[in-house]
Write a protein that holds these residues in place. Structure first.
Motif, PDB file in Angstrom:
ATOM      1  N   GLU A   1       0.808  -1.216   0.000  1.00  0.00           N
ATOM      2  CA  GLU A   1       0.000   0.000   0.000  1.00  0.00           C
ATOM      3  C   GLU A   1       0.844   1.271   0.000  1.00  0.00           C
ATOM      4  OE1 GLU A   1      -2.495  -0.398   3.418  1.00  0.00           O
ATOM      5  OE2 GLU A   1      -3.781  -1.936   2.504  1.00  0.00           O
ATOM      6  N   SER A   2       2.168   1.115  -0.021  1.00  0.00           N
ATOM      7  CA  SER A   2       3.061   2.263   0.016  1.00  0.00           C
ATOM      8  C   SER A   2       2.895   3.135  -1.231  1.00  0.00           C
ATOM      9  CB  SER A   2       4.517   1.787   0.106  1.00  0.00           C
ATOM     10  OG  SER A   2       5.419   2.847  -0.090  1.00  0.00           O
ATOM     11  N   ASP A   3       2.983   4.460  -1.031  1.00  0.00           N
ATOM     12  CA  ASP A   3       2.869   5.366  -2.172  1.00  0.00           C
ATOM     13  C   ASP A   3       4.236   5.809  -2.685  1.00  0.00           C
ATOM     14  OD1 ASP A   3       3.801   7.151  -0.301  1.00  0.00           O
ATOM     15  OD2 ASP A   3       1.980   8.370  -0.241  1.00  0.00           O
ATOM     16  N   GLY A   4       5.278   5.246  -2.085  1.00  0.00           N
ATOM     17  CA  GLY A   4       6.627   5.579  -2.534  1.00  0.00           C
ATOM     18  C   GLY A   4       7.243   6.773  -1.835  1.00  0.00           C
ATOM     19  N   ASP A   5       6.442   7.556  -1.142  1.00  0.00           N
ATOM     20  CA  ASP A   5       6.960   8.748  -0.461  1.00  0.00           C
ATOM     21  C   ASP A   5       6.907   8.621   1.072  1.00  0.00           C
ATOM     22  OD1 ASP A   5       7.428  10.162  -2.846  1.00  0.00           O
ATOM     23  OD2 ASP A   5       5.337  10.788  -2.946  1.00  0.00           O
ATOM     24  N   ASP A   6       6.584   7.424   1.536  1.00  0.00           N
ATOM     25  CA  ASP A   6       6.329   7.275   2.970  1.00  0.00           C
ATOM     26  C   ASP A   6       7.448   6.580   3.737  1.00  0.00           C
ATOM     27  OD1 ASP A   6       5.904   4.858   1.758  1.00  0.00           O
ATOM     28  OD2 ASP A   6       3.852   4.589   2.444  1.00  0.00           O
ATOM     29  N   THR A   7       8.598   6.370   3.100  1.00  0.00           N
ATOM     30  CA  THR A   7       9.702   5.778   3.854  1.00  0.00           C
ATOM     31  C   THR A   7      10.611   6.870   4.406  1.00  0.00           C
ATOM     32  OG1 THR A   7      11.273   5.536   2.024  1.00  0.00           O
ATOM     33  CG2 THR A   7       9.649   3.763   2.342  1.00  0.00           C
ATOM     34  N   VAL A   8      11.164   6.604   5.586  1.00  0.00           N
ATOM     35  CA  VAL A   8      12.051   7.562   6.245  1.00  0.00           C
ATOM     36  C   VAL A   8      13.204   6.811   6.889  1.00  0.00           C
ATOM     37  CG1 VAL A   8      10.232   9.241   6.743  1.00  0.00           C
ATOM     38  CG2 VAL A   8      10.720   7.422   8.395  1.00  0.00           C
ATOM     39  N   LEU A   9      14.285   7.533   7.149  1.00  0.00           N
ATOM     40  CA  LEU A   9      15.386   6.972   7.924  1.00  0.00           C
ATOM     41  C   LEU A   9      15.129   7.277   9.390  1.00  0.00           C
ATOM     42  CD1 LEU A   9      18.512   7.871   5.760  1.00  0.00           C
ATOM     43  CD2 LEU A   9      17.714   5.576   6.340  1.00  0.00           C
ATOM     44  N   THR A  10      15.248   6.260  10.227  1.00  0.00           N
ATOM     45  CA  THR A  10      14.953   6.437  11.652  1.00  0.00           C
ATOM     46  C   THR A  10      15.900   5.623  12.521  1.00  0.00           C
ATOM     47  OG1 THR A  10      13.251   6.208  13.358  1.00  0.00           O
ATOM     48  CG2 THR A  10      13.268   4.556  11.610  1.00  0.00           C
ATOM     49  N   ARG A  11      16.212   6.171  13.706  1.00  0.00           N
ATOM     50  CA  ARG A  11      16.971   5.428  14.708  1.00  0.00           C
ATOM     51  C   ARG A  11      16.043   4.864  15.796  1.00  0.00           C
ATOM     52  NH1 ARG A  11      20.723   9.646  13.544  1.00  0.00           N
ATOM     53  NH2 ARG A  11      22.892   8.960  13.439  1.00  0.00           N
ATOM     54  N   SER A  12      14.762   5.142  15.683  1.00  0.00           N
ATOM     55  CA  SER A  12      13.818   4.894  16.766  1.00  0.00           C
ATOM     56  C   SER A  12      13.767   3.444  17.247  1.00  0.00           C
ATOM     57  CB  SER A  12      12.410   5.329  16.340  1.00  0.00           C
ATOM     58  OG  SER A  12      12.381   6.697  16.038  1.00  0.00           O
ATOM     59  N   PHE A  13      13.802   2.508  16.333  1.00  0.00           N
ATOM     60  CA  PHE A  13      13.620   1.111  16.721  1.00  0.00           C
ATOM     61  C   PHE A  13      14.882   0.436  17.252  1.00  0.00           C
ATOM     62  CE2 PHE A  13       9.955   1.611  13.857  1.00  0.00           C
ATOM     63  CZ  PHE A  13       8.956   1.052  14.641  1.00  0.00           C
ATOM     64  N   SER A  14      16.036   0.842  16.741  1.00  0.00           N
ATOM     65  CA  SER A  14      17.241   0.084  17.075  1.00  0.00           C
ATOM     66  C   SER A  14      18.428   0.911  17.529  1.00  0.00           C
ATOM     67  CB  SER A  14      17.679  -0.743  15.860  1.00  0.00           C
ATOM     68  OG  SER A  14      18.126   0.123  14.826  1.00  0.00           O
ATOM     69  N   GLY A  15      18.354   2.238  17.397  1.00  0.00           N
ATOM     70  CA  GLY A  15      19.507   3.063  17.715  1.00  0.00           C
ATOM     71  C   GLY A  15      20.433   3.241  16.531  1.00  0.00           C
ATOM     72  N   LYS A  16      20.166   2.548  15.421  1.00  0.00           N
ATOM     73  CA  LYS A  16      20.952   2.643  14.194  1.00  0.00           C
ATOM     74  C   LYS A  16      20.026   3.079  13.071  1.00  0.00           C
ATOM     75  CE  LYS A  16      23.881  -0.681  13.172  1.00  0.00           C
ATOM     76  NZ  LYS A  16      25.189   0.002  13.024  1.00  0.00           N
ATOM     77  N   PRO A  17      20.462   3.993  12.213  1.00  0.00           N
ATOM     78  CA  PRO A  17      19.592   4.431  11.121  1.00  0.00           C
ATOM     79  C   PRO A  17      19.135   3.274  10.232  1.00  0.00           C
ATOM     80  CG  PRO A  17      21.426   5.925  11.349  1.00  0.00           C
ATOM     81  CD  PRO A  17      21.720   4.755  12.252  1.00  0.00           C
ATOM     82  N   ALA A  18      17.847   3.262   9.938  1.00  0.00           N
ATOM     83  CA  ALA A  18      17.264   2.236   9.075  1.00  0.00           C
ATOM     84  C   ALA A  18      16.106   2.873   8.322  1.00  0.00           C
ATOM     85  CB  ALA A  18      16.781   1.046   9.903  1.00  0.00           C
ATOM     86  N   ARG A  19      15.872   2.400   7.105  1.00  0.00           N
ATOM     87  CA  ARG A  19      14.784   2.956   6.298  1.00  0.00           C
ATOM     88  C   ARG A  19      13.551   2.070   6.394  1.00  0.00           C
ATOM     89  NH1 ARG A  19      14.123   6.842   2.876  1.00  0.00           N
ATOM     90  NH2 ARG A  19      16.371   7.234   2.624  1.00  0.00           N
ATOM     91  N   GLY A  20      12.426   2.700   6.735  1.00  0.00           N
ATOM     92  CA  GLY A  20      11.164   1.975   6.815  1.00  0.00           C
ATOM     93  C   GLY A  20       9.996   2.910   6.601  1.00  0.00           C
TER      94      GLY A  20
END
Length: 353
Positions: free
Chosen positions: A260-279
């Protein structure tokens, strides 16, 4: 012919298409075998596996294919976190603990011994390919694996990291562009320096190292493959493209979010693991966004959210799940892994021959 190059020769595969070793249960034996049987290189994501679970996964994969496949492991990272750091993180996580009715994780321990045991299993089971994320192993480890005729693939997010891989004796290197889903493999630069787009990264990397470069990040079809090879890559690695296949072990809610992704909804975040990841952005990411630089580092933060992420999946709450995905998630389809390879190969032939 486009498929006859150093990547296919070194890995003894038919097509230079690699399925990314996505950790966390996505890379089932069925998925790995399907990719390898179709002529690519399937990869078991062993990052969070116990040695026993890895051995089981390898043996189950062997039952389904006699073609080469690989195992991806995480190079251990030493991180320290005080009780105050853990307490601060748990305070931020408290609303989620309460809603999901789970207890916070109070003690965090990690050991590099699992890494060595994973390598022992890889050698024992005669897995032909081993890939690394989050760094380059020691000279001793590399030499030991090579003595057992195991091909080695590294991960780099900058040219310097690619050079480090080559100098260490790694056989091939994945150029992980900023478009890629999941965790960033940066290890010798700041994460900002490692957030390089695939078009720039592959071109510069191929000009600086002599080992084959494999492009990763936003590649979903033949167009991405051809573009990457025109820039100097000799193959591609794809993760998100296989996440929504029937063989994938991704949670149903994760697959749904990608489809269902529109292609513009992914971001880089450290929130889940402390390491940047795209989701794919969700409520959890938004809640912790302004505190990311205060969170404990990986793997401590990853351990603190492990139970939370598991509970969210079990309770069908995608807003609190880590929905890793690349920037081209909008091109994902519910197609068997073998068909993904077959379709790509046919389209590549049309573009290259």
């Amino acid at each position: 012919m486009w498929q006859h190059n150093e990547v296919t020769s070194l890995l003894t595969i038919e097509f230079p298409i690699i399925q990314a070793g996505m950790a966390g249960g996505v890379t089932t034996p069925e998925l790995v075998a399907a990719v390898s049987n179709a002529g690519g290189l399937g990869t078991i994501g062993a990052g969070y596996m116990t040695p026993k679970d890895l051995q089981t996964a390898i043996r189950e994969t062997k039952k389904r294919t006699d073609k080469p496949f690989g195992v991806n492991v995480f190079v251990p990272e030493e991180s320290t976190g005080s009780e105050a750091d853990i307490s601060f993180a748990n305070d931020l996580l408290q609303p989620f603990h309460e809603e999901l009715q789970i207890e916070p994780t109070e003690e965090v321990s990690h050991s590099s011994s699992t890494f060595q045991k994973q390598l022992d299993i890889i050698i024992k089971e005669k897995v032909p390919v081993c890939s690394f994320t989050f760094g380059v192993p020691s000279e001793k480890v590399i030499s030991h694996l090579k003595n057992h005729q195991i091909r080695l693939i590294g991960t780099a997010t900058t040219v310097i990291e690619a050079i480090i891989n080559e100098d260490a004796g790694i056989d091939l290197v994945v150029a992980q562009g900023s478009e890629a889903g999941g965790h960033r493999g940066t290890f010798a630069a700041s994460f900002e320096q490692g957030a390089v787009g695939i078009m720039s990264l592959v071109q510069r990397m191929a000009a600086r190292v002599s080992i084959p470069v494999i492009a990763a990040g936003g590649i979903m079809d033949a167009r991405g493959f051809v573009a990457a090879t025109k820039l100097g890559a000799q193959g591609v690695q794809m993760g998100t493209a296989f996440l929504t296949s029937p063989e994938s072990g991704a949670k149903p809610l994760h697959k749904q979010a990608i489809l269902e992704s529109d292609g513009d909804d992914t971001v880089l975040t450290r929130s889940f693991s402390g390491k940047p990841a795209r989701g794919i952005e969700n409520a959890f990411i938004r809640h912790l966004r302004h505190h990311e630089h205060q969170l404990p580092p990986y793997p401590i933060m990853n351990t603190l959210t492990k139970t939370l992420r598991k509970a969210a999946a079990e309770q069908n709450k995608p807003d609190y799940m880590s929905l890793w995905a690349g920037q081209n998630a909008t091109l994902s389809r519910e197609v068997p892994a073998g068909q993904i390879i077959e379709r790509m190969v046919n389209e590549i032939k049309g573009l290259c021959e």
